[in-house]
Each structure stands twice: as structure tokens, then as C-alpha cells.
Enzyme design. Structure first.
Site, PDB file in Angstrom:
ATOM      1  N   ASP A  87      96.086  68.419  41.799  1.00 15.85           N
ATOM      2  CA  ASP A  87      97.284  67.797  42.326  1.00 15.85           C
ATOM      3  C   ASP A  87      98.229  68.835  42.932  1.00 15.85           C
ATOM      4  O   ASP A  87      98.039  70.032  42.789  1.00 15.85           O
ATOM      5  CB  ASP A  87      97.987  67.054  41.181  1.00 15.85           C
ATOM      6  CG  ASP A  87      98.480  65.710  41.645  1.00 15.85           C
ATOM      7  OD1 ASP A  87      98.753  65.590  42.841  1.00 15.85           O
ATOM      8  OD2 ASP A  87      98.568  64.810  40.803  1.00 15.85           O
ATOM      9  N   ASP A 125      92.845  69.092  32.420  1.00 18.08           N
ATOM     10  CA  ASP A 125      93.052  68.422  33.685  1.00 18.08           C
ATOM     11  C   ASP A 125      94.368  67.656  33.564  1.00 18.08           C
ATOM     12  O   ASP A 125      94.878  67.479  32.458  1.00 18.08           O
ATOM     13  CB  ASP A 125      91.869  67.467  33.880  1.00 18.08           C
ATOM     14  CG  ASP A 125      92.016  66.639  35.120  1.00 18.08           C
ATOM     15  OD1 ASP A 125      92.478  67.196  36.124  1.00 18.08           O
ATOM     16  OD2 ASP A 125      91.673  65.447  35.083  1.00 18.08           O
ATOM     17  N   ASP A 177      86.140  67.752  36.905  1.00 22.63           N
ATOM     18  CA  ASP A 177      86.296  68.586  35.716  1.00 22.63           C
ATOM     19  C   ASP A 177      84.964  69.006  35.117  1.00 22.63           C
ATOM     20  O   ASP A 177      84.927  69.786  34.170  1.00 22.63           O
ATOM     21  CB  ASP A 177      87.091  67.829  34.641  1.00 22.63           C
ATOM     22  CG  ASP A 177      88.398  67.312  35.172  1.00 22.63           C
ATOM     23  OD1 ASP A 177      89.086  68.089  35.851  1.00 22.63           O
ATOM     24  OD2 ASP A 177      88.709  66.127  34.935  1.00 22.63           O
TER      25      ASP A 177
END
Lengths: 339, 1228
Positions: free
Chosen positions: B671, B392, B788
Site C-alpha cells: 500500500d 502484511d 505474502d
């Protein structure tokens, strides 16, 4: 300061153990250890091998098969099952002095004392002299537990039942006359077997302990009359019985019968002719077994044993050979950083 | 048990009436008591045993035990199986019980938390577990929400309340919840006590972002959505108190519904082991069949004739039946090829490794006071085999802390740290200049402060913009103690920067913003907030200053902002653009700032059109956007900011080390592409050395396919060039479709770096599954947030970062620690060691058991296939659990081939694990071949020696008990010597265990063969006296020595030759470490990572969602208190990676000498020289080595063995004809 302590409250202990930093010896198979090591081991093995080989060469062994398979062999008549108390004479001669003390073995081949069912077929409580097991032997003895009349057999089980019962007398022919070689049957069994493992019931006379029991089917005399000459050598601590009960690991085995340590023959059997008088009782032909007697003397390493010496020599030379090979290899392909 | 019932009768809808327990009890909803434990005191034994016997291995041993109880079959006493079985069962039971005890404890702790429940009109303290569905409970600030609540009212205006959902979904942004307006008016407990609304809603489910229900109250219906719900696990923030109605409790809450049973993970070694165990079972059956056939033949040919001495058992009437029984008897005695202790030993070893992970100080983060934790104890060795890491970004690679790093004002750049090698620049101290400054703010360039102090207009305007144009909320607890609460950390950083440079944003009302400008309070009238969104990529405010001038301040992504500038800015724009490029190249997130003066007329005109758009009912968004677009034109450029998205400590170094270890790292982030790429560059995953960075962002199947194809071609063209792949979420969705999957995998795996951006949590898991499926590689997922969790669960190994964000990821993970950089230690040190130890353990374990068991097989041929064991039954019982268990356990737990620092220095050492070299089918066969060889030696050497041997008193040695003791002793000695060879790291524990095991063997044997025990149980201890009478015989010891030599010498020679001819890297490293004792050069520390070239990239810094613009202007939130933003002072750690890279090239700079060896070889070589001379064999064979020996050995020797050296000199002269002068020269 307080804050710092708090911040590291969960910090794991900094010990050599938890951080896996225990001091340790980290051996490595480096040439400096392996090659000299091989040489040393090799030389040591060769040394021991030579010693063993030489010692073994010095040991005398005389083996005589008396099964009586061949028609011309002296015991052939005794192989007839119907003959009872058959005695046969086996003659042999010794060329040089047979160094004493001489040990007298009987040997059996193709005989499976190591069969599992055979091995467990005995009653340890009975053999340790527990009278309650005289009346009711353990079921492990089956089928030699009770006789046809449902009387308990003592000692019960296959091992005891099949006890070797040929007996031998040895004579030296001195000027045509038979001179008996005295055989010593004392202490031929293991000390622990004689003193600890097997006990007679503490009943005197011993015979009374066997009241209400029968002798094993194959036996000609009861346990308390195994040695008529020595009252102490009867029952479960009879030496021959003890020797038999210590079962062999392999199908071809020999067991100690007597020692020749007394009188004129303490120094050994002189050269000459001998007669072995065999009282032939034990049938082995039905299953292809063989019987033999063996005379042997011993050294510090026990009886004759050529294999051990040769094996040591072979392994020792191989070690030395390997060390040379390794040295060559090491010289050719050294550790990579040395390039 | 109520929740159990509710689970069974599938609930279709849920009806809850407030304040009416009787009514709600009808439905038997689950209570708020949670139970994660499995057992209680009474159920423990039966349930645990039942569970344990579900393991195939345990059932198998139970089956063996039953077989052993049948007298005709039993070749061994029952206790040979029951002792190990009982031991294994009890160890497992103890472990399960401890685990459950801790679960009970944590359950109790949670269940006993206090909450305030409204009962009969008054607030009473109740334990969480006693809270019922339909209760109204009061929550206070910073309290955990006890159950899933419908928000009824709050102390804040408009029934608003703020929650932090970090524990639930991992998002640190605060969320707003609002109660239905009718209930928000209820307010105090007295009114609430009479509230009797009824909620009808969906049954319990695990969807965190959805709720649908209806509130019926006073004959009216109110629709309820997720916006009205407070979920268990959230924390109330910035809200004094609120009241909520319990809708779902305990196991029905969304939190509990989401914490589904974790998938049971197995390691590849586990799977291999299971396959091998099955093979061994097959092998066992084969052995059994061979021996049974042997038994049939023997019984027919020999046994039937031998019956007079050895009759068959009564039930046995023919040889076939005997063979059948013999088969089972052999199954019993040969079962030790797969001993039950294998499984328990493996577990113990893994547990040990887990503790070492937990104890590792170098994985302890003192800032967060958390140590690394192995949450799963069964996966350790797989850590040594990882090939793919899926990471991540936010919170994992980055700290999610933004710091104002650089800025460009009117063409002048500030914030450049001058010289990385020079003295550490001093941090500016703002306090004397500005009492309101934030003490945690770091900035190093004092020219900017000077510029502010001298009153540069541009600079002032720059910071004025930063202090006005944002949606940050401030709180002033006491005078001068300002705390900003920003919706995105970037904004917080910018406002804080302005604050420190003298433009302090102090407070706001819906219509005003109050700032302190250079110590002077100024109040601006806030006319409009033109809020941020993802399409606009900018935000503006329009303010009227005290002088009455109206000005628009705008900040946004350079790409959009530079387009909207006034043409007169052209020159400044070019300079600023260059600066932006520089910042972007440093991996900073940039924003451009601009303003525009508005006349009163312009403002009025625009304001009208804006109001109009705002009121529109259809397409309001579009109309607003158009209105904003209209006014954000012809702006004047002020400058640009650069914010550092702070990487976690040591991230680039870790990534570099891991990629040197041949581990591929994929970044999967939710993102944006730009941010992800920026981070990719700053953590050195992407470099400018890369030939090409492919970006796949197609929206259709065709375009994605086309992009993939073209890249695939170029990737295949040249394998030596490095590529990187960046793929977008929507493209990924297409790429993951069945027909494109393989293409995507092959392209992606050919690239050096892969970044997937804008991916959903589900897609993260899909990517992991994809690699698992196509690459058959071990995958590791690392992340910190709830998004996650899916990937952490689906990867072979899941690692959770126990950092600032919630604990969902940690709860789902197998390992957790607080810094990404610990990953290198976890994999390269702990993982590598675990794998190595486990492999060595397994090899040795199979070896020792084959050596032990196969002896019975050979003996079968000499004992009529009667299943007679070679050894004493006690030896068989104790061999695996006492005599040989501890040394191999010690090796499995403590062994090290190279020290930990070396593993990090030479990442290539990790490769054997990835290639699965240390334990595979081939290695297994080698082990069992060695075991079988040993068993042959162990049987036939005593056989050959003892069959004719006698004691020195003439008693033959070939009796069964002597044979058994000799073989057993030889076996124990051989396997002990073997473990000494296999152990590479002899700690004191290894010594104690190895010598202790040998000692225990002799002690226990003498005890078992003692008179005392025999006297008590004459029928159990047949071997009385065997030990002493056997071990006193020299022949026996000669036999044992011979057998040991035959077993070990070939192994030793083979290992030595392998070490010489084909050394592994670990051997070389170990060798260097041990022999050279070379001191490690201290690694230099330097400042920032070297600057990279300036490929144009740009990033901008805003949160994903819209800001609080609307809340601010509506004034709803004006009592919002603040959130303290933790700012961790973090250093950039040194870039020793460059050192590492250099090391890679100049690998071997160790002096080419091997003195110790030569020293030892010296006498030996001299001997060879003599031999050569005397036998006149050609000596050139040795010449080479002798030469080497000269150079290596002489210098060493002359100090301590002068005389020897002279001997060698003369010897060499004589034998090799070397001129004496030359030798002397060499000597000197």
C-alpha cells in the site's frame, strides 16, 4: 438458531483436555516443603544409618587367605601344578563364640566371571535337561563344546568347565583331637536355580543320560558323581554346581560353601582352635588370583556391611546441613515480591 | 503418467487445436488430473521405507542392527535395536500414510468436480480429470475455472467476463477478461463445435500475469495476451456463462506451477539437536576408543593369563583384534545415549502441540467459522522464540472493510462519538426515513440526519456529490434491494453513506445516472468522468441536472484538492483543514469534496479540448491529464469525509502485547505510504511519543544512503528515544543492495517500528531474508494474500490469515487462523509452552539416557572391558520405549509453568525463548553432567554395597543378576523421581503415566523373570527368579534408597537455592499464582482508544488502479451484476492495554506475606530456637527471620494453632529477650 449451529460447526470441543485446562497439581519447591523435607529425610537417614551401623558392628567375620603365595603359608606346597590331590591344613583360632548360624564362604579375587564371553558360554537347553542338547551342545559353549575326540561335553561351556573344585573340611581341636564340624550343603543355591532353572534329564539312573558324552575337561569326576554321599545332589542340580553357575558381578567375589547349622555347632563356633583341611585343586596363581575362606554370621540386613551404615549417616547429616544452609539462604533472599 | 513425459521432454512451445483430440494427443500434454499424493497401495511400503532410511538416524540404527548380527561383536541381542526401530518406522509410516490418504482424498475431490465439456457438438458433463487440452468447456457463474483457458466467448457483451482471482493471487478486486473479438462472436455451442483455431503459445510457466501466444484461425493471426486467459483457481463472477479453450491442464496450469514444493523448514532446536547428536556420536566414539584401549591393556595384562578359564574366541588371536571387536561391541551397547526414540518422541510431542493449537477455542473465529490450524507440525517450539514479526497490512492488520465514519460539511463536523465512557450511542435507524437504506450501515450521530431532514443545502449537495461522483456499479435484483459493486471498498462506503442519507444511487447508463434524492427519482446526464489515477489523486464527474445546469463534482486527496479551490473558500478551507487533521489523527482515511458550476460555454470549450486530447495518438495520457487539470480549478469546497479502514479486532492490543514481549513488528505492505502510516498510527505501532519518524523515500542510491546515514547518526545519539522508520519500495530496493544492507539493518533494528510501504512480494521476502541473515533471529511472517506467499515461505514461520482474501497464503503457511489478534495467543501461549516443553523434554531425555548408558562404561572397568551390559537385555530394549517414555512424553505435551492468562499478562515471560535460555549447549552439558553423575552413583553405590552384602539367608548378593536388577530398579526409580521434579503440571495423565511406568517396570520385570516364560524359552530368559529373590532383600531397597537420595538430594537443593537466589520471572509468576491465589481483577472495558495529539497526517482513499471510468462511459459493462459486499459488524474491543501498561509499572502489589511457608516452618523454627538456646550459639543469625516470622506468621497462626503460638511467645521472650508486652502487642 440453525444459522448459529452452522456457524460454530468447526468450533473445537470445549473440554478441559482440548483447552489444556485439565485440573492439575502444580507443585513448587517452596521453602515450606523443601526445608522440612530435607530435615525429615536427613533424620530418617541418620536413624537408618545408626541402626545399620550398629547392626553391622555386631556381625562377626573371619577371613582366611589360603592361596599359598607366601612360602610359609600352609598351602604353599600345593601351589605346585604337578601335585595332584594335594591337601593342606590351615589352622586358626577363634577368641570368642562365633554366633551361629555361621556361614562358610569361599572367595576368589581377580576372577572375571563377569566377562561377557564367559557368561554366555553355556547351554541353557542342556542345563534344563533337554537330552537333544546333550548330543549337540549349543555353539555358544565354544570352545568347550566337544572334546578332542569330538564327543560332546556335558555340561558344556566355560562356566561349567571352570567350576571351583577345592573342598574343605573343618575340625575343631578339642583337647588335641580333631572334632569335625558338620557342614550343611543343603539349600545354599537359589530356590529358582535349584527348582526351575536347572533340571536333570528325567532318566534313571542319571548316569545313563550322560552316555556318549564326556565330562568337562577340568573336572575330575563327571556331573552325575559330584556328590557321592547324596544321590539327589548330582547332575545339574548339585548345590555347588548351582552356586558356581550363578556368576558373580564383580571380579572379587565370594560364594556360599556351607552352612554350620547342625549339631553342636548350631549355636555357633565356640572359642578355640580350628583346622581347615583344604583339598587344594583350583589353580589361581597363574593369573594372580587369590583364594580365601570366609566365616560370617548374618543379621536382618544380611552380612557385615559397614559402607551402607556410614553412607546413610553421611547423607543424612548432609541433608540436615543443607536444610540449615537453605534456611539461612531463604531467610536472607526471600521471594522477590516480599521486598 | 502423461504429465511426467511432458515434463521430461522440455516443451518449447505449445500447440493446441480446438476440438481436435487426436491432434493434441500427439504432444502428450498433461491431463487435467492432478496428483499431489506420494504413494499408492503398492508403492507405499518400498517408497516409504526408502524415504525413511534416507534419515541419517534410521540408517545409523540399521547399521547398528547389522553390527549386532555379527556374533563376535554382538554384545546385545538383535531385538534390542530392531524393536525400537520397527516401532519408529511403523509410527512414521502410519503418519505418512494418513497424510497421503488425505491428499488422495482432496485430489479425488478436485479431480471429480464436474464440468461441461463440448464433445462432438454437444455439452456433456465430465469430471475435471477427464478434461483434455484442446477441449472447449463451458463455465457458469460462480464456478471454479477447471484449467487454464483461453476465453472464447461469453454471455456478456463484448466477450467480457469477470473473475475473482483471490485464490490465485489474493486480490479481491474483480478482474475483467475479454475474448478476442473474432471468437466472441461465436456465441453458442453449435458454432463453437466447429471452431478449429490453433493456438501456439509459450510452454507452461508460473508467471501469473503474463501470457503470450497466437491464435491461428481461418488463415489469420490473432495475438493473445493474459487479458484473454482464465486461469485455474479463479472463480467466474457476474457472468452468466462463458466458453473457454483448455490450453494448460492439470499440473501445467499456472496455479499448480506456482504451488511449488514448500521449502522444508527446521527449527533452531532441531538444528541444535542435530549438532548435539553429532557431538554425542563423537562422545560415543571416544568412549568406545577408551574402552577398546582398556580392553587391549586388559587382554594383554590379565586376559592372556586368564585363558585357562576364559579362552579367546577362535577368530581372536591377539589382544589388538580383541580390542577392535570390543570397540564395536561398546558402540552397540553405548548407542542408547542417542536413542532412536528421541526423534519419534519429538515428533509425537510436536504433533500434540499442533493439536492443542487446532483445538484452541480462543483461536476460533465464530464469524468465519474457522479454527486455528497448525499446518506444519514440526515448528511449534520455534513459536516460542520469535523475535521479528513481518506483517502484511491489508487483510491482516485491517479487515479491508471501509466504513463511513465522520464528515465535515461546510465547516461543521459530524459523526463524533461523544463520550467513550458514556452509554453506548445508539445506531441510527434509517429505514423509516428511507426505505432504500442499507440495513448494515452504521452511523451514530443523529445531527447529520437532522441536517438532511431539515434540508440543509450544503448537506444535500455533499451527499449528492457522493451519490454521483464515483465509478460504482449497482444492481437491483428485486425492487429496492440495491447491491453496489465497487472497485475499491472506500468508494463503496461513500456511496452507501449517501444512499442511507437519502441520496440513493440507483442505476447508471453510459450517459446517465439515476438517483433517488429524498425519495424523488432524479436522472442526471453524465457528461464526463475524469477518472482517478495515482498522480491526480482525485476524480471528478461532470453532470447536467434535470434543470439543465452543468456541475463538476470532484473528490480527492486534500493535498491536491485544497490547492484547486476558489480563493473565496479560504475561511472554510481552514476550518475543514482542521477537521481533516483531526480525522487523520484518528487514523481515518480522508477525502475532500468540492464542486464547480460550469456554464454551457465553458463546458463546450472544455469538451472540445477533451475530445481532442482523447483522440490523440501520442501522449494521450498526458494530454488528458492536462485537460482534466484545466477544468478542475476554482472549485467550491463542500467538505470532507473520513473513512475508517477498519482494523481487525484487537490489533493495537496485540501489537502492544507483542512489543512488550520484546518482539519487533515490521509492517510490509504494498500500500501507499500515507495509508501505511495511518494504519501504523491507528494500530499504535507509531505514536506521537516517538521522537522522530524517519521517512526514507529517496529514488537514488546516493539519496537513500544519505538519508540512512543521517538517521543512523541520530539513532545512535540517544538510545533511549524511540524512533520509527518508514521506507518506500524504491528506496528499499537500494537499501537491500549488498553494500548498504548492514547499514539499513542496524538503523532499522534500532527503531521501534519499521514500516515498509509499496514493496513488491519479492522485496517482502528479501527483507525477511535480510533479518534472518544479519540478526540470526527467528522470524515470523503473517499475511493473507498471494503477495505474502514469498515472505511466508522464506520466514522461519509463516502464518496465513484465513480470512476473506484467497487461500494462497494459507496454503503456503505453517499456521493459519482468521484474526491477527490470535497471534498473541499463538506465540505467547502456545509457542511459549511448546518451547518450554520441548526444552524440558530434551534436557530430561538426554539426562535419562546418559544416566542409563554410562553405567555400562563404569562397569567396563570391572569386567575386563568385555562389553558386558549391566542390565538385562530386555531392560535395555524396554527402558526407552516403555519404562521411561510416557512420563516424559506427558511432560513434553502437557506441562505448563504458568497458566495461559498469565503468559498474556506478563509478556516478559516470552523472553527466555528469544534468548534461547532453556535449552542450549550449556544446558545440554549440565544435563549430561547430571546424567553422568547419576550413572556414577547408580553403579558405584550398588558396587560398594553389594560386593560384600549377603542375603539374610547367607547367600551373597554380589551375583550378576542381583546386581543388574538392583541397578535397573534404582535407575528407573531415580529417573522417575527426576521426572516428578521436572514436571510442573500434574494432570491425571501425568499421574497415570508416571505411576503406570513404574508399575509397568515391576510388572514386566516380574513377568520376564517368571517361570512360565523360562519354561518356554530357557535360553532367552536367564533372569528367572531374579526379581523376586532380589527385591525381597531389605539391603537391596536400602541400596536403591541410598542411590536415589544421592542422586536427587543435590538436585533438589540446587533447584531450591536457585529458586530463592535467582528466581526466573516464570517462577515468580507461578509462585504468585499458586501461593497467593490472588484473584485477578476484572479488566475494565472502555470504548475507543484514547485520542492522540494532532500531528498532521493525511490519507486518501482510493484503490491503487484506475477505476472503471472508461468501462462505464464506453457502456461495455452495462449488464454487470453486482458483488455483495460483506460488512461485518465489528466492535472495537476494549483498550485493556492501558491497564496492562499500568500493570507494568506497578508490578508488585501483592501483600508481602508468605503465610503457608511460615506455617510449615513454625515447628521447625521452634526447634531451631530450642537448639540455639541449648547450645548457647549466638542467635542473632536467626533473629532476622524470627522477626519476619512474627509478622507473617502470627496472624495466621492464632486461628488454628493458638497453643503453638503461645509457646513461641514464651520461647521468644526467653531466648531473645523481647519484652512480653511487645510480643503481646504483635499478637493482638
Amino acid at each position: 438458531m440453525v444459522k448459529q449451529e452452522k456457524a460454530s460447526a468447526n468450533r473445537p470441543d470445549n473440554t478441559a483436555f482440548t483447552q489444556q485446562r485439565l485440573p492439575a497439581w502444580q507443585p513448587m519447591l517452596s521453602a515450606g516443603i523443601v526445608i522440612p523435607g530435607f530435615v525429615l529425610i536427613g533424620l530418617a537417614f541418620i536413624g537408618i544409618g545408626v541402626a545399620l551401623f550398629v547392626t553391622s558392628r555386631g556381625i562377626q567375620v573371619l577371613e582366611i587367605d589360603y592361596t599359598g603365595v607366601e612360602q610359609n603359608s600352609p598351602c604353599f606346597p600345593c601351589t605346585d601344578q604337578n601335585r595332584k590331590n594335594c591337601v593342606c591344613d590351615v589352622n586358626f583360632s577363634i577368641d570368642t563364640l562365633f554366633q551361629g548360624p555361621v556361614f562358610f564362604y569361599y572367595g576368589l579375587s581377580n576372577y572375571f566371571q563377569n566377562y561377557r564371553k564367559y557368561g554366555v558360554s553355556k547351554d541353557d537347553y542342556q542345563l534344563s535337561g533337554d537330552l537333544s542338547y546333550f548330543k549337540a551342545p549349543s555353539s555358544t559353549c565354544s570352545p568347550y563344546e566337544y572334546d578332542k575326540n569330538n564327543k560332546p561335553i556335558v555340561p558344556c561351556g566355560s562356566v561349567a568347565n571352570s567350576m571351583f573344585n577345592d573342598t574343605f573340611k573343618l575340625f575343631q581341636i578339642v583337647n588335641g583331637a580333631k572334632k569335625q564340624v558338620s557342614l550343611d550343603g543343603k539349600g545354599i543355591a537359589w530356590w529358582t536355580d535349584y527348582n526351575i532353572k536347572y533340571r536333570n534329564p528325567s532318566v534313571t539312573p542319571l548316569k545313563n543320560a550322560f552316555n556318549g558324552t564326556v565330562k568337562p575337561l577340568f573336572w575330575s569326576k563327571p556331573a552325575y558323581e559330584l556328590d557321592l554321599s547324596d544321590p539327589a545332589n548330582n547332575g545339574f542340580i548339585n548345590q555347588d554346581f548351582l552356586v558356581w553357575m550363578r556368576r558373580a558381578a564383580l571380579p572379587n567375589f565370594r560364594k556360599l560353601y556351607r552352612r554350620i547349622t547342625d549339631g553342636d555347632y548350631a549355636q555357633g563356633l565356640p572359642a578355640g582352635n580350628y583346622t581347615l583341611e583344604v583339598s587344594y585343586n583350583y589353580p589361581v596363581l597363574s593369573f594372580g588370583g587369590r583364594k580365601k575362606v570366609v566365616f560370617s554370621n548374618v543379621s536382618w540386613m544380611g552380612g557385615k556391611n559397614e559402607f551402607l551404615g556410614i553412607a546413610y549417616l553421611v547423607i543424612g547429616s548432609m541433608c540436615v546441613f543443607m536444610s540449615i544452609v537453605m534456611l539461612i539462604v531463604y531467610a536472607k533472599f526471600k521471594f522477590p515480591e516480599e521486598d | 503418467m502423461t504429465h511426467f513425459v511432458s515434463h521430461v521432454s522440455a516443451e518449447e512451445e505449445r500447440r493446441v487445436r480446438a476440438n481436435d483430440r487426436e491432434y493434441n494427443e500427439k504432444f502428450q500434454y498433461a491431463s487435467n488430473c492432478i496428483m499431489t499424493s506420494k504413494y499408492n497401495i503398492i508403492t507405499f511400503l518400498p517408497v516409504n521405507l526408502f524415504e525413511q532410511f534416507q534419515e541419517v538416524a534410521n540408517t545409523y540404527f540399521l547399521f547398528l542392527l547389522i553390527l549386532q548380527l555379527i556374533p563376535q561383536i554382538s554384545s546385545l541381542s538383535w531385538f534390542t535395536t530392531i524393536v525400537p526401530l520397527a516401532l519408529v518406522l511403523s509410527i512414521t509410516a502410519v503418519k505418512d500414510a494418513t497424510d497421503d490418504y488425505f491428499r488422495h482424498k482432496s485430489d479425488n475431490q478436485v479431480n471429480n468436480r464436474q464440468s461441461q465439456v463440448l464433445i462432438r457438438g454437444s455439452l456433456q458433463n465430465e469430471k475435471w480429470m477427464n478434461v483434455r487440452v484442446g477441449d472447449i468447456i463451458k463455465l457458469e457463474n460462480n464456478q471454479f475455472v477447471a484449467a487454464d483457458l483461453l476465453l472464447l466467448s461469453s454471455s456478456e457483451p463484448h466477450g467480457l467476463c469477470y473473475i475473482e482471482t483471490a485464490e490465485l493471487d489474493g486480490e479481491t478486486n474483480m478482474k475483467v477478461r475479454q475474448s478476442v473479438s473474432v471468437t466472441s462472436e461465436l456465441g453458442d455451442p453449435n458454432n463453437l463445435a466447429s471452431f478449429d483455431g490453433e493456438v501456439v503459445c509459450e510452454p507452461p510457466n508460473n508467471k501469473l500475469d503474463r501470457f503470450c501466444g497466437t491464435l491461428y484461425w481461418r488463415d489469420k493471426k490473432y495475438t493473445l495476451t493474459n487479458q484473454n486467459m482464465l486461469l485455474r483457481g479463479c472463480v467466474l463472477r457476474n457472468t452468466e456463462a462463458c466458453y473457454g479453450l483448455v490450453i494448460f491442464a492439470g499440473p501445467d496450469t499456472k496455479l499448480m506451477q506456482n504451488s511449488g514444493r514448500t521449502k522444508f523448514k527446521r527449527t533452531s532446536i532441531d538444528r541444535l539437536m542435530n549438532t548435539l547428536v553429532l557431538w554425542i556420536f563423537g562422545f560415543l566414539v571416544c568412549m568406545g576408543v577408551i574402552l577398546a584401549v582398556g580392553n587391549a591393556v586388559w587382554e594383554r595384562e590379565v586376559g592372556s593369563l586368564f585363558q585357562s578359564y576364559l579362552p579367546w574366541d577362535p577368530p581372536v588371536d591377539n589382544f589388538l583384534f580383541s580390542a577392535f571387536l570390543s570397540f564395536w561391541s561398546y558402540v552397540i551397547i553405548l548407542n542408547t545415549v542417542v536413542p532412536i526414540s528421541l526423534y519419534v518422541s519429538v515428533e509425537v510431542i510436536r504433533l500434540g502441540h499442533s493439536y492443542f493449537i487446532n483445538w484452541d477455542q480462543q483461536m476460533f473465529c465464530s464469524q468465519c467459522n474457522t479454527a486455528a490450524e497448525a499446518r506444519t507440525t514440526t515448528l511449534n517450539e520455534e513459536l516460542g522464540q520469535v523475535e521479528y514479526i513481518f506483517s502484511d497490512k491489508t487483510g491482516t492488520l485491517t479487515q479491508n472493510i471501509m466504513s463511513f465514519n465522520k464528515c465535515s460539511i461546510n465547516g461543521q463536523t459530524y459523526g463524533e462519538v461523544t463520550d467513550p465512557l458514556g452509554p453506548q450511542p445508539k445506531r441510527l435507524d434509517f429505514t423509516p426515513f428511507n426505505p432504500l437504506a442499507d440495513p448494515d450501515f452504521c452511523f451514530y450521530d443523529d445531527t447529520l440526519l437532522e441536517s438532511v431532514k431539515v434540508g440543509d443545502l450544503h448537506t444535500h449537495e455533499f451527499f449528492r456529490l457522493l451519490s454521483l461522483c464515483h465509478t460504482v456499479m449497482s444492481e437491483e435484483k428485486s425492487e429496492g434491494e440495491l447491491v453496489y459493486k465497487a472497485q475499491s471498498p472506500d468508494e463503496g462506503a461513500l456511496v452507501t453513506a449517501a444512499r442511507n442519507f437519502g441520496f440513493v444511487f440507483r442505476s447508471r447508463t453510459p450517459g446517465t445516472i439515476t438517483t433517488i434524492e429524498m425519495g424523488r427519482p432524479v436522472t442526471y446526464t453524465l457528461l464526463a468522468i475524469l477518472d482517478f489515477n495515482n498522480i491526480r489523486k482525485r476524480m471528478s464527474v461532470i453532470v447536467r441536472n434535470p434543470e439543465g445546469k452543468i456541475r463538476l463534482y470532484c473528490k480527492g486527496a486534500d493535498t491536491v484538492l485544497l490547492e484547486r479551490l476558489h480563493p473565496c473558500n479560504h475561511e472554510l478551507m481552514n476550518i475543514t483543514s482542521d477537521h481533516l487533521n483531526e480525522y487523520a489523527a484518528d487514523g481515518l482515511r480522508t477525502l475532500a469534496l468540492a464542486y464547480r458550476d460550469l456554464s454551457e460555454d465553458e463546458w463546450e470549450a472544455w469538451s472540445a479540448s477533451h475530445r481532442c486530447a482523447d483522440k490523440a495518438t501520442d501522449c494521450r495520457e498526458d494530454r488528458l491529464a492536462a485537460a482534466y487539470e484545466q477544468i478542475e480549478q476554482d472549485m467550491m469546497l463542500l467538505g470532507a469525509t473520513a473513512i475508517e479502514d477498519k482494523l481487525q479486532e484487537g490489533v493495537p492490543e496485540t501489537i502492544a502485547v507483542l512489543s512488550l514481549a520484546n518482539i519487533k513488528i515490521w509492517v510490509l505492505t504494498g500500500d501507499k505510504q500515507e495509508t501505511a502510516v495511518n494504519i501504523g498510527y491507528s494500530c499504535k505501532m507509531l505514536t506521537d511519543d516517538m521522537t522522530e519518524v524517519f521517512i526514507i523515500s529517496g529514488h537514488t542510491v546516493q539519496s537513500v544512503r544519505q538519508e540512512l546515514r543521517s538517521e543512523h547518526v541520530s539513532v545512535l545519539d540517544d538510545v533511549w528515544i524511540e524512533f520509527a522508520l518508514i521506507i518506500n519500495g524504491h528506496s528499499l530496493a537500494h537499501a537491500l543492495e549488498a553494500d548498504m544492507e548492514t547499514e539499513f539493518v542496524s538503523t532499522a533494528c534500532a527503531c521501534k517500528a519499521v514500516i515498509c510501504c509499496r514493496v513488491t512480494p519479492l522485496q517482502k521476502a528479501q527483507v525477511v531474508e535480510l533479518i534472518k541473515k544479519h540478526k540470526k533471529a527467528v522470524t515470523l511472517a503473517i499475511g493473507d494474500g498471494a503477495n505474502d506467499v514469498s515472505m511466508i515461505k522464506s520466514a522461519h514461520i509463516g502464518v496465513g490469515i484465513s480470512g476473506q482474501e484467497g487461500i494462497q497464503a494459507v496454503l503456503a503457511s505453517d499456521y493459519s487462523f482468521s484474526q491477527f489478534r490470535f497471534l498473541q495467543r499463538l506465540l505467547l501461549v502456545h509457542g511459549r509452552w511448546s518451547y518450554l516443553r520441548m526444552c524440558r523434554f530434551l534436557c530430561y531425555f538426554f539426562y535419562k539416557n546418559f544416566a542409563f548408558t554410562m553405567v555400562h562404561f563404569w562397569f567396563g572397568f570391572f569386567c575386563g572391558f568385555s562389553a558386558q551390559t549391566v542390565y538385562d537385555q530386555y531392560f535395555i530394549t524396554l527402558y526407552n520405549i516403555v519404562y521411561t517414555s510416557l512420563p516424559v512424553l506427558a511432560m513434553g505435551i502437557f506441562d505448563q509453568d504458568v497458566p495461559d492468562q498469565r503468559s498474556l499478562e506478563y509478556p516478559k515471560l516470552y523472553e527466555p525463548g528469544q534468548l534461547n535460555l532453556l535449552f542450549n549447549k550449556k544446558e545440554f552439558f549440565i544435563c549430561i553432567a547430571q546424567g553422568i553423575y547419576t550413572s556414577v552413583v547408580l553403579f558405584f553405590v550398588p558396587y560398594a554395597v553389594l560386593s560384600d552384602a549377603t542375603q539374610s539367608n547367607g547367600v551373597p548378593l554380589a551375583d550378576y543378576q542381583t546386581f543388574a536388577v538392583t541397578t535397573a530398579t534404582a535407575l528407573v526409580i531415580v529417573v522417575s523421581v527426576q521426572i516428578t521434579l521436572d514436571t510442573g503440571f500434574w494432570t491425571v495423565i501425568n499421574h497415570v503415566f508416571v505411576w503406570g511406568s513404574l508399575g509397568s517396570y515391576f510388572t514386566i520385570m516380574f513377568a520376564l523373570h517368571s517361570q512360565t516364560l523360562f519354561r518356554i524359552f530357557p535360553n532367552q530368559f536367564h533372569f528367572v527368579g531374579s526379581a523376586q529373590s532380589t527385591l525381597l532383600q531389605p539391603v537391596v531397597w536400602l541400596t536403591i534408597a541410598l542411590a536415589t537420595a544421592i542422586c536427587i538430594v543435590p538436585v533438589l537443593a540446587f533447584r531450591f537455592l536457585k529458586l530463592d537466589l535467582k528466581p526466573q520471572l516464570s517462577d515468580t509468576v507461578r509462585y504468585t499464582q499458586l501461593v497467593r491465589q490472588k484473584k485477578r481483577k476484572p479488566v475494565g472495558r472502555s470504548g475507543r482508544l484514547g485520542a492522540r495529539g494532532g500531528s498532521r497526517r493525511s490519507g486518501y482513499a482510493f484503490a491503487h488502479q484506475e477505476g472503471f471510468g472508461e468501462l462505464i462511459t464506453s457502456g461495455k459493462n452495462m449488464r454487470l451484476s453486482s458483488l455483495a459486499l460483506a460488512t461485518f459488524a465489528s466492535r472495537h474491543s476494549s483498550s485493556w492495554i492501558d491497564t496492562l501498561r499500568r500493570k507494568k509499572h506497578t508490578h508488585a502489589h501483592t501483600p508481602p506475606k508468605h503465610c503457608k511457608t511460615c506455617k510449615i516452618c513454625f515447628p521447625f523454627l521452634s526447634l531451631i530456637c530450642c537448639l540455639t538456646y541449648f547450645t548457647s550459639t549466638p542467635h542473632f543469625l536467626f533473629l532476622h527471620h524470627i522477626d519476619v516470622f512474627y509478622y507473617n506468621g502470627l496472624v495466621e497462626l492464632h486461628l488454628n494453632a493458638r497453643s503453638q503460638c503461645f509457646f513461641l511467645l514464651f520461647a521468644s521472650q526467653a531466648f531473645f529477650g523481647l519484652p512480653k508486652a511487645q510480643i503481646m502487642l504483635m499478637y493482638l
